[in-house]
Motif scaffolding. Structure first.
Motif, short mmCIF file in Angstrom:
data_model
loop_
_atom_site.label_atom_id
_atom_site.label_comp_id
_atom_site.label_asym_id
_atom_site.label_seq_id
_atom_site.Cartn_x
_atom_site.Cartn_y
_atom_site.Cartn_z
N ALA A 144 -2.55 67.08 30.74
CA ALA A 144 -2.19 66.66 29.22
C ALA A 144 -0.65 66.80 29.37
O ALA A 144 -0.16 67.90 29.24
CB ALA A 144 -2.95 67.53 28.19
N GLU A 145 0.14 65.62 29.51
CA GLU A 145 1.64 65.66 29.40
C GLU A 145 2.06 64.99 28.19
O GLU A 145 1.28 64.39 27.36
CB GLU A 145 1.89 65.07 30.80
N ALA A 146 3.37 64.86 28.07
CA ALA A 146 3.82 64.24 26.81
C ALA A 146 3.42 62.94 27.03
O ALA A 146 3.73 62.42 28.08
CB ALA A 146 5.45 64.63 27.08
N GLY A 147 3.01 62.43 25.83
CA GLY A 147 2.44 60.90 25.76
C GLY A 147 1.37 60.52 26.25
O GLY A 147 0.68 59.63 25.93
N PHE A 148 0.49 61.51 26.86
CA PHE A 148 -0.96 61.52 27.44
C PHE A 148 -1.67 62.34 26.49
O PHE A 148 -1.97 63.18 26.73
CB PHE A 148 -0.87 61.72 28.79
N ASP A 149 -1.83 61.62 25.33
CA ASP A 149 -2.64 62.45 24.38
C ASP A 149 -3.85 62.27 24.04
O ASP A 149 -4.54 62.93 23.39
CB ASP A 149 -1.59 62.65 23.02
N LYS A 175 -12.04 64.97 33.56
CA LYS A 175 -11.27 64.92 32.34
C LYS A 175 -9.70 64.20 32.72
O LYS A 175 -9.15 64.85 33.72
CB LYS A 175 -11.01 66.48 31.79
N LEU A 176 -9.61 63.28 32.03
CA LEU A 176 -8.36 62.43 32.03
C LEU A 176 -7.88 62.20 30.75
O LEU A 176 -8.17 62.52 29.63
CB LEU A 176 -8.64 61.04 32.91
N TYR A 177 -6.37 61.91 30.69
CA TYR A 177 -5.71 61.47 29.64
C TYR A 177 -4.95 60.18 29.88
O TYR A 177 -4.44 59.88 30.88
CB TYR A 177 -4.67 62.90 29.50
N LEU A 178 -5.04 59.72 28.54
CA LEU A 178 -4.27 58.15 28.46
C LEU A 178 -2.94 58.15 27.91
O LEU A 178 -2.82 58.96 26.90
CB LEU A 178 -5.34 57.17 27.71
N LYS A 179 -2.15 57.28 28.42
CA LYS A 179 -0.94 56.98 27.48
C LYS A 179 -0.90 55.37 27.21
O LYS A 179 -1.40 54.59 28.09
CB LYS A 179 0.27 57.09 28.58
N ARG A 180 -0.85 55.13 26.01
CA ARG A 180 -1.12 53.67 25.57
C ARG A 180 0.17 53.16 24.94
O ARG A 180 1.10 53.96 24.65
CB ARG A 180 -1.94 53.82 24.27
#
Length: 122
Positions: free
Chosen positions: A28-33, A10-15
């Motif tokens: 899951a960090e700020a901006g990686f939603d 499982k990964l989280y993207l920042k666009r």
């Protein structure tokens, strides 16, 4: 799938504002939603082989395994052709898997490997 031997990482993207992927995080960090997996096309394009948490290399090993499987099939066929082993000497599971792969390869190449007299034997 990228890495981790079948597990879904499982990964989280920042666009950015245009929707382009700027970064990928394992947490899951700020901006990686936006949640995704390691085999998502955008992640593969961005990170390629290095996406595995263990430092990469699993994809190359898996590709090598597939090539080695084909070599082993050829060796088994050669041993059978030379009469050094009989197909029926192999365990039933091995026989089934070899027949299945031979049939799949034949379908891909448009060949009919079994005729009416073969009764499923090589």
């Amino acid at each position: 799938m990228l890495c981790c031997e079948g597990k879904k990482l499982k990964l989280y993207l920042k666009r950015d504002a245009a929707g382009q992927v700027l970064a990928v995080s394992r947490t899951a960090e700020a901006g990686f939603d936006e949640e995704t997996t390691a085999n998502a096309p955008e992640v593969v394009a961005l990170l390629g082989q290095g996406a595995c948490q263990n430092g990469g290399g699993h994809e190359a090993l898996a590709a090598s395994d597939m090539r080695l499987v084909r070599v082993l099939e050829d060796v088994i066929d050669l041993l059978i052709q030379r009469g050094l082993i009989r197909f029926t000497d192999l365990p039933q599971n091995a026989q089934s898997k070899l027949l299945e792969r031979k049939s799949l390869r034949a379908q891909i190449h448009g060949l009919d490997i079994l005729d009416d007299t073969d009764e499923g034997l090589i």
